[in-house]
Design an enzyme around this catalytic site. Structure first.
Site, PDB file in Angstrom:
ATOM      1  N   GLY A  29       0.853  -1.183   0.000  1.00 38.21           N
ATOM      2  CA  GLY A  29       0.000   0.000   0.000  1.00 38.21           C
ATOM      3  C   GLY A  29       0.883   1.225   0.000  1.00 38.21           C
TER       4      GLY A  29
ATOM      5  N   GLN B 118       3.207   9.784   1.152  1.00 38.14           N
ATOM      6  CA  GLN B 118       4.461   9.033   1.223  1.00 38.14           C
ATOM      7  C   GLN B 118       5.379   9.343   0.042  1.00 38.14           C
ATOM      8  OE1 GLN B 118       2.460   5.070   2.281  1.00 38.14           O
ATOM      9  NE2 GLN B 118       4.476   4.980   3.262  1.00 38.14           N
TER      10      GLN B 118
ATOM     11  N   CYS C  49       6.243  -0.151   7.508  1.00 42.59           N
ATOM     12  CA  CYS C  49       5.826   0.991   6.695  1.00 42.59           C
ATOM     13  C   CYS C  49       6.991   1.424   5.816  1.00 42.59           C
ATOM     14  CB  CYS C  49       5.404   2.144   7.608  1.00 42.59           C
ATOM     15  SG  CYS C  49       4.908   3.633   6.745  1.00 42.59           S
ATOM     16  N   LEU C  50       6.704   1.732   4.559  1.00 43.86           N
ATOM     17  CA  LEU C  50       7.755   2.200   3.656  1.00 43.86           C
ATOM     18  C   LEU C  50       8.354   3.520   4.129  1.00 43.86           C
ATOM     19  CD1 LEU C  50       6.118   1.351   0.209  1.00 43.86           C
ATOM     20  CD2 LEU C  50       7.866   0.056   1.451  1.00 43.86           C
TER      21      LEU C  50
ATOM     22  N   HIS D 211      -4.058   1.277   7.866  1.00 47.00           N
ATOM     23  CA  HIS D 211      -2.722   1.876   7.842  1.00 47.00           C
ATOM     24  C   HIS D 211      -2.670   3.026   6.826  1.00 47.00           C
ATOM     25  CE1 HIS D 211       1.819   1.403   7.952  1.00 47.00           C
ATOM     26  NE2 HIS D 211       1.672   2.023   6.792  1.00 47.00           N
ATOM     27  N   GLU D 212      -3.182   2.786   5.615  1.00 46.76           N
ATOM     28  CA  GLU D 212      -3.121   3.818   4.566  1.00 46.76           C
ATOM     29  C   GLU D 212      -4.054   4.989   4.882  1.00 46.76           C
ATOM     30  OE1 GLU D 212      -0.634   3.651   2.678  1.00 46.76           O
ATOM     31  OE2 GLU D 212      -0.200   1.547   3.064  1.00 46.76           O
TER      32      GLU D 212
ATOM     33  N   HIS E 142      -2.342   7.211   7.304  1.00 47.00           N
ATOM     34  CA  HIS E 142      -1.371   8.103   6.647  1.00 47.00           C
ATOM     35  C   HIS E 142      -2.030   9.408   6.217  1.00 47.00           C
ATOM     36  CE1 HIS E 142       2.521   6.251   6.273  1.00 47.00           C
ATOM     37  NE2 HIS E 142       2.025   5.124   5.805  1.00 47.00           N
TER      38      HIS E 142
END
Length: 190
Positions: free
Chosen positions: A58, A63, A109-110, A151-152, A155
């Site tokens: 995702g 991000q 997480c990226l 999670h997304e 963000h």
């Protein structure tokens, strides 16, 4: 493997550097998307290509430094079904307490490269929003995919998963991140 959604055309789009914890764009709510057109489609193409390049499941627009309410995903659920898509202006449904079963699993997480920590989240999630053309969508997920949807959406509301951890676990995640070199290009914080 069953796929729900449409796989993106990865011949379009460019890989962009990923913003990391500490970058202001990750720590404030994103703006509502009001224009659906070529610019949004190009952003979504870049997001998919960037997510795949970083081996993510995702990716939220902030991000890659864009403060707009949009995320993409290509994520399996716990039954092995692959979910692929985009949600613009997502809103997470408030779950009925009877439907809230917490799953405490490792999350990464990226934007916090290399770090993982156990975090309890509901094992079911419903996100309502729009597709890239502005049509209403409802995306429902269980297990790992439910975690991805939450999670997304977090963000886009200005939160990273480490913001939900205890001080000690957050410090440990940041230590893990500091000890590793990301496998993908990141946007350094000034």
């Amino acid at each position: 493997m069953t796929v729900i959604g449409e796989e993106p055309d990865t011949s379009r789009g460019s890989v962009r550097p990923i913003t990391v914890v500490g970058n202001p764009v990750l720590h404030r709510p994103c703006e509502t998307v009001s224009e659906f057109g070529a610019e949004l489609s190009a952003l979504i193409d870049d997001m998919f290509v960037t997510m795949y390049g970083a081996d993510g499941v995702g990716l939220a627009a902030n991000q890659i430094g864009v403060a707009q309410r949009v995320f993409v995903y290509d994520c399996p659920d716990d039954d092995g079904v692959r979910h692929v898509g985009v949600v613009v202006n997502p809103v997470l449904d408030e779950l009925d307490p009877a439907r809230r079963t917490l799953d405490e699993s490792a999350e990464g997480c990226l934007s916090v490269p290399g770090a993982y920590a156990d975090l309890a989240r509901p094992d079911y999630a419903v996100v309502r929003g729009q597709d890239k053309d502005g049509q209403d969508v409802v995306v429902e997920g269980t297990g790992f995919f439910a975690r991805c949807l939450q999670h997304e959406t977090d963000h886009l509301n200005g939160y990273l998963y480490i913001d939900r951890l205890s001080k000690r676990d957050r410090k440990d995640a940041l230590r893990q991140m500091a000890e590793l070199t990301p496998r993908y290009e990141v946007q350094p914080n000034d």
